[in-house]
Design a protein around this motif. Structure first.
Motif, PDB file in Angstrom:
ATOM      1  N   HIS A 129       0.826  -1.205   0.000  1.00 43.72           N
ATOM      2  CA  HIS A 129       0.000   0.000   0.000  1.00 43.72           C
ATOM      3  C   HIS A 129       0.866   1.264   0.000  1.00 43.72           C
ATOM      4  N   ASN A 130       0.788   2.032  -1.057  1.00 44.81           N
ATOM      5  CA  ASN A 130       1.427   3.354  -1.148  1.00 44.81           C
ATOM      6  C   ASN A 130       2.860   3.373  -0.596  1.00 44.81           C
ATOM      7  N   PRO A 131       3.766   2.614  -1.217  1.00 45.56           N
ATOM      8  CA  PRO A 131       5.140   2.560  -0.687  1.00 45.56           C
ATOM      9  C   PRO A 131       5.812   3.931  -0.661  1.00 45.56           C
ATOM     10  N   SER A 184      -0.241   2.430  -5.628  1.00 46.29           N
ATOM     11  CA  SER A 184       0.368   3.724  -5.318  1.00 46.29           C
ATOM     12  C   SER A 184      -0.591   4.862  -5.660  1.00 46.29           C
ATOM     13  N   TRP A 185      -0.820   5.726  -4.691  1.00 45.83           N
ATOM     14  CA  TRP A 185      -1.657   6.914  -4.925  1.00 45.83           C
ATOM     15  C   TRP A 185      -0.837   7.978  -5.637  1.00 45.83           C
ATOM     16  N   ASN A 186       0.425   8.096  -5.232  1.00 46.38           N
ATOM     17  CA  ASN A 186       1.320   9.072  -5.866  1.00 46.38           C
ATOM     18  C   ASN A 186       2.610   8.372  -6.294  1.00 46.38           C
ATOM     19  N   GLY A 189      -6.144   0.377 -12.499  1.00 48.26           N
ATOM     20  CA  GLY A 189      -6.478   1.721 -12.027  1.00 48.26           C
ATOM     21  C   GLY A 189      -7.311   1.619 -10.753  1.00 48.26           C
ATOM     22  N   MET A 190      -7.350   2.691  -9.972  1.00 48.67           N
ATOM     23  CA  MET A 190      -8.204   2.690  -8.773  1.00 48.67           C
ATOM     24  C   MET A 190      -8.819   4.068  -8.590  1.00 48.67           C
ATOM     25  N   SER A 191      -9.907   4.072  -7.833  1.00 48.02           N
ATOM     26  CA  SER A 191     -10.584   5.302  -7.428  1.00 48.02           C
ATOM     27  C   SER A 191     -10.937   6.193  -8.627  1.00 48.02           C
ATOM     28  N   GLY A 203     -15.808   9.702  -4.880  1.00 50.43           N
ATOM     29  CA  GLY A 203     -17.237  10.010  -4.838  1.00 50.43           C
ATOM     30  C   GLY A 203     -17.777  10.458  -6.182  1.00 50.43           C
ATOM     31  N   ALA A 204     -18.727   9.695  -6.739  1.00 50.02           N
ATOM     32  CA  ALA A 204     -19.289  10.064  -8.038  1.00 50.02           C
ATOM     33  C   ALA A 204     -20.301  11.195  -7.908  1.00 50.02           C
ATOM     34  N   ASN A 205     -20.648  11.573  -6.668  1.00 45.90           N
ATOM     35  CA  ASN A 205     -21.586  12.691  -6.494  1.00 45.90           C
ATOM     36  C   ASN A 205     -20.874  13.989  -6.097  1.00 45.90           C
ATOM     37  N   PRO A 262     -23.011  10.207 -17.994  1.00 43.79           N
ATOM     38  CA  PRO A 262     -21.695  10.808 -17.743  1.00 43.79           C
ATOM     39  C   PRO A 262     -20.863   9.992 -16.741  1.00 43.79           C
ATOM     40  N   VAL A 263     -21.517   9.419 -15.717  1.00 40.76           N
ATOM     41  CA  VAL A 263     -20.770   8.602 -14.742  1.00 40.76           C
ATOM     42  C   VAL A 263     -20.178   7.378 -15.436  1.00 40.76           C
ATOM     43  N   GLN A 264     -20.967   6.730 -16.300  1.00 41.42           N
ATOM     44  CA  GLN A 264     -20.460   5.564 -17.025  1.00 41.42           C
ATOM     45  C   GLN A 264     -19.300   5.965 -17.940  1.00 41.42           C
ATOM     46  N   SER A 286     -10.308  -0.756 -10.182  1.00 41.50           N
ATOM     47  CA  SER A 286     -10.888  -1.053  -8.871  1.00 41.50           C
ATOM     48  C   SER A 286     -11.759   0.133  -8.466  1.00 41.50           C
ATOM     49  N   VAL A 287     -13.057  -0.122  -8.333  1.00 40.90           N
ATOM     50  CA  VAL A 287     -14.008   0.953  -8.025  1.00 40.90           C
ATOM     51  C   VAL A 287     -14.825   0.537  -6.812  1.00 40.90           C
ATOM     52  N   GLY A 288     -15.205   1.499  -5.985  1.00 42.72           N
ATOM     53  CA  GLY A 288     -15.999   1.174  -4.802  1.00 42.72           C
ATOM     54  C   GLY A 288     -17.477   1.414  -5.066  1.00 42.72           C
ATOM     55  N   THR A 289     -18.324   0.463  -4.689  1.00 43.24           N
ATOM     56  CA  THR A 289     -19.772   0.703  -4.687  1.00 43.24           C
ATOM     57  C   THR A 289     -20.447  -0.252  -3.719  1.00 43.24           C
ATOM     58  N   ASP A 290     -21.499   0.247  -3.073  1.00 43.32           N
ATOM     59  CA  ASP A 290     -22.322  -0.601  -2.210  1.00 43.32           C
ATOM     60  C   ASP A 290     -23.640  -0.916  -2.895  1.00 43.32           C
ATOM     61  N   ASN A 291     -23.756  -0.510  -4.167  1.00 40.90           N
ATOM     62  CA  ASN A 291     -25.047  -0.558  -4.838  1.00 40.90           C
ATOM     63  C   ASN A 291     -24.952  -1.463  -6.070  1.00 40.90           C
ATOM     64  N   ALA A 319     -26.932  -1.962  -8.485  1.00 41.37           N
ATOM     65  CA  ALA A 319     -27.359  -1.303  -9.735  1.00 41.37           C
ATOM     66  C   ALA A 319     -26.214  -0.451 -10.294  1.00 41.37           C
ATOM     67  N   HIS A 320     -25.459   0.191  -9.406  1.00 43.13           N
ATOM     68  CA  HIS A 320     -24.309   0.981  -9.851  1.00 43.13           C
ATOM     69  C   HIS A 320     -23.254   0.071 -10.470  1.00 43.13           C
ATOM     70  N   LEU A 321     -23.033  -1.068  -9.848  1.00 47.49           N
ATOM     71  CA  LEU A 321     -22.053  -2.015 -10.387  1.00 47.49           C
ATOM     72  C   LEU A 321     -22.475  -2.473 -11.786  1.00 47.49           C
ATOM     73  N   SER A 322     -23.749  -2.727 -11.944  1.00 51.54           N
ATOM     74  CA  SER A 322     -24.274  -3.145 -13.246  1.00 51.54           C
ATOM     75  C   SER A 322     -24.055  -2.043 -14.290  1.00 51.54           C
ATOM     76  N   ASP A 323     -24.304  -0.777 -13.892  1.00 54.28           N
ATOM     77  CA  ASP A 323     -24.063   0.359 -14.807  1.00 54.28           C
ATOM     78  C   ASP A 323     -22.599   0.392 -15.245  1.00 54.28           C
ATOM     79  N   LEU A 324     -21.702   0.128 -14.302  1.00 54.08           N
ATOM     80  CA  LEU A 324     -20.269   0.197 -14.621  1.00 54.08           C
ATOM     81  C   LEU A 324     -19.881  -0.917 -15.585  1.00 54.08           C
TER      82      LEU A 324
HETATM   83  N1  LIG Z   1      -3.971   3.317  -2.221  1.00 46.96           N
HETATM   84  C1  LIG Z   1      -4.771   4.298  -1.825  1.00 46.96           C
HETATM   85  O1  LIG Z   1      -4.318   5.274  -1.222  1.00 46.96           O
HETATM   86  C2  LIG Z   1      -6.233   4.248  -2.142  1.00 46.96           C
HETATM   87  C3  LIG Z   1      -7.055   5.325  -1.788  1.00 46.96           C
HETATM   88  C4  LIG Z   1      -8.417   5.277  -2.139  1.00 46.96           C
HETATM   89  C5  LIG Z   1      -8.919   4.174  -2.821  1.00 46.96           C
HETATM   90  N2  LIG Z   1      -8.082   3.128  -3.126  1.00 46.96           N
HETATM   91  C6  LIG Z   1      -8.600   1.954  -3.884  1.00 46.96           C
HETATM   92  O2  LIG Z   1      -9.497   2.351  -4.881  1.00 46.96           O
HETATM   93  C7  LIG Z   1     -10.723   1.631  -4.766  1.00 46.96           C
HETATM   94  C8  LIG Z   1     -11.908   2.523  -5.125  1.00 46.96           C
HETATM   95  O3  LIG Z   1     -11.763   3.792  -4.493  1.00 46.96           O
HETATM   96  P1  LIG Z   1     -12.952   4.568  -3.760  1.00 46.96           P
HETATM   97  O4  LIG Z   1     -14.054   3.618  -3.421  1.00 46.96           O
HETATM   98  O5  LIG Z   1     -12.350   5.382  -2.691  1.00 46.96           O
HETATM   99  O6  LIG Z   1     -13.434   5.619  -4.833  1.00 46.96           O
HETATM  100  P2  LIG Z   1     -14.146   5.520  -6.250  1.00 46.96           P
HETATM  101  O7  LIG Z   1     -14.154   4.105  -6.735  1.00 46.96           O
HETATM  102  O8  LIG Z   1     -13.542   6.568  -7.101  1.00 46.96           O
HETATM  103  O9  LIG Z   1     -15.648   6.010  -5.924  1.00 46.96           O
HETATM  104  C9  LIG Z   1     -16.529   5.255  -5.159  1.00 46.96           C
HETATM  105  C10 LIG Z   1     -17.837   6.041  -5.085  1.00 46.96           C
HETATM  106  O10 LIG Z   1     -18.431   6.124  -6.384  1.00 46.96           O
HETATM  107  C11 LIG Z   1     -19.799   5.791  -6.285  1.00 46.96           C
HETATM  108  N3  LIG Z   1     -20.199   5.063  -7.491  1.00 46.96           N
HETATM  109  C12 LIG Z   1     -19.606   3.953  -8.014  1.00 46.96           C
HETATM  110  N4  LIG Z   1     -20.256   3.559  -9.125  1.00 46.96           N
HETATM  111  C13 LIG Z   1     -21.281   4.439  -9.301  1.00 46.96           C
HETATM  112  C14 LIG Z   1     -22.333   4.552 -10.281  1.00 46.96           C
HETATM  113  N5  LIG Z   1     -22.433   3.687 -11.297  1.00 46.96           N
HETATM  114  N6  LIG Z   1     -23.195   5.579 -10.152  1.00 46.96           N
HETATM  115  C15 LIG Z   1     -23.108   6.452  -9.132  1.00 46.96           C
HETATM  116  N7  LIG Z   1     -22.135   6.399  -8.187  1.00 46.96           N
HETATM  117  C16 LIG Z   1     -21.250   5.385  -8.270  1.00 46.96           C
HETATM  118  C17 LIG Z   1     -19.962   4.938  -5.060  1.00 46.96           C
HETATM  119  O11 LIG Z   1     -21.201   5.161  -4.462  1.00 46.96           O
HETATM  120  P3  LIG Z   1     -22.255   3.944  -4.290  1.00 46.96           P
HETATM  121  O12 LIG Z   1     -21.718   3.065  -3.194  1.00 46.96           O
HETATM  122  O13 LIG Z   1     -23.529   4.644  -3.948  1.00 46.96           O
HETATM  123  O14 LIG Z   1     -22.326   3.223  -5.590  1.00 46.96           O
HETATM  124  C18 LIG Z   1     -18.825   5.424  -4.147  1.00 46.96           C
HETATM  125  O15 LIG Z   1     -19.288   6.447  -3.281  1.00 46.96           O
HETATM  126  C19 LIG Z   1     -10.774   1.170  -3.317  1.00 46.96           C
HETATM  127  O16 LIG Z   1     -11.485  -0.007  -3.189  1.00 46.96           O
HETATM  128  C20 LIG Z   1      -9.302   0.981  -2.991  1.00 46.96           C
HETATM  129  O17 LIG Z   1      -8.890  -0.315  -3.383  1.00 46.96           O
HETATM  130  C21 LIG Z   1      -6.778   3.154  -2.802  1.00 46.96           C
END
Ligand SMILES: NC(=O)c1ccc[n+]([C@@H]2O[C@H](COP(=O)([O-])OP(=O)(O)OC[C@H]3O[C@@H](n4cnc5c(N)ncnc54)[C@H](OP(=O)(O)O)[C@@H]3O)[C@@H](O)[C@H]2O)c1
Length: 221
Positions: free
Chosen positions: A40-42, A80-82, A132-134, A139-141, A162-164, A180-185, A187-192
């Motif tokens: 993580h972020n060496p 790596s973030w940076n 890729g991550m994040s 936050g998509a909002n 636009p989000v897609q 790697s994208v974060g979602t708890d929803n 339907a959002h995952l399906s959109d992606l």
């Molecule tokens: N190394 C690091 O320093 C670092 C830092 C941050 C993240 N990460 C990695 O990156 C991954 C993802 O990052 P992240 O979760 O922080 O940010 P992200 O993936 O950029 O954004 C996640 C947000 O986007 C929303 N979202 C996702 N799909 C959507 C859709 N189709 N429509 C509307 N909103 C949508 C989610 O809300 P809903 O839940 O409502 O869908 C959630 O709030 C993490 O799991 C982690 O592995 C690493």
């Protein structure tokens, strides 16, 4: 791996023995060996001069390579973030990860994009090994997503939101094979998943990179 939360103060460390213990702990917590573990972020642990940093990174990578060889995990990677400090620390002796994961998408600056490309080249990684991550910067909002229409980066954006489109474009900034994208929803995952059918306009991506570069040099866009 390499990020050690603690009640008083979380810290990063590349110490090989701490990484080894952490991989063992992850397997115990999960009840099985993880498929992949990421360092993580060496960059947070590299402050003590180039030679020391090069050794510290190589030894941390070697520790994860050994953990993988010993069956404690299926594969290892570096996240790596940076990534800017990393390219100059990687040479032919630095163990090569199965995956390098870096911040991706329209919110990423040119310095990070260039550094990600340089790490990819230094390790000789192929496209599927770069993740890729994040893609929404967490936050998509966030207000920024309401101010731009990411569909300008697609050749056939009709039908995608636009989000897609922002998610699809993240695969090109930098060029990655997995996001790697974060979602708890669900339907959002399906959109992606549906967004992956979008065709990226490579010229628009190149123009965007050129604009980011010009901006970083203080030139008018
Ligand atoms: N190394 C690091 O320093 C670092 C830092 C941050 C993240 N990460 C990695 O990156 C991954 C993802 O990052 P992240 O979760 O922080 O940010 P992200 O993936 O950029 O954004 C996640 C947000 O986007 C929303 N979202 C996702 N799909 C959507 C859709 N189709 N429509 C509307 N909103 C949508 C989610 O809300 P809903 O839940 O409502 O869908 C959630 O709030 C993490 O799991 C982690 O592995 C690493």
């Amino acid at each position: 791996m390499g990020y050690f939360p603690a009640p008083d103060r979380a810290e990063h460390s590349l110490a090989p023995w701490r990484l080894h213990v952490a991989v063992e702990q992850a397997a115990r917590d999960l009840g099985r060996e993880p498929d992949v573990v990421f360092l993580h972020n060496p960059e947070h642990s590299l402050h003590e001069g180039a030679a020391h940093s090069r050794d510290a990174l190589a030894q941390a990578c070697a520790a994860l390579e050994e953990a993988t060889s010993n069956g404690l995990c299926g594969a290892w990677g570096v996240a790596s973030w940076n990534p800017s400090p990393l390219p100059s620390l990687i040479d032919t002796t630095t163990p090569k990860p199965s995956a390098f994961m870096v911040r991706a998408g329209l919110l990423v600056g040119i310095r990070t994009l260039d550094a990600a490309d340089a790490v990819t080249a230094a390790w000789g990684l192929n496209g599927s090994m770069v993740w890729g991550m994040s893609p929404f910067g967490g936050g998509a909002n966030a207000p920024v997503w309401g101010r731009i229409d990411s569909r300008v980066f697609l050749r056939d954006g009709i039908g995608l939101s636009p989000v897609q489109a922002a998610f699809r474009a993240a695969y090109e900034l930098p060029k990655v094979g997995t996001v790697s994208v974060g979602t708890d929803n669900p339907a959002h995952l399906s959109d992606l998943v549906d967004a992956l059918t979008g065709q990226v306009d490579e010229r628009a991506i190149e123009e965007y990179r050129a604009l980011l570069r010009a901006r970083s040099h203080g030139q008018p866009a």
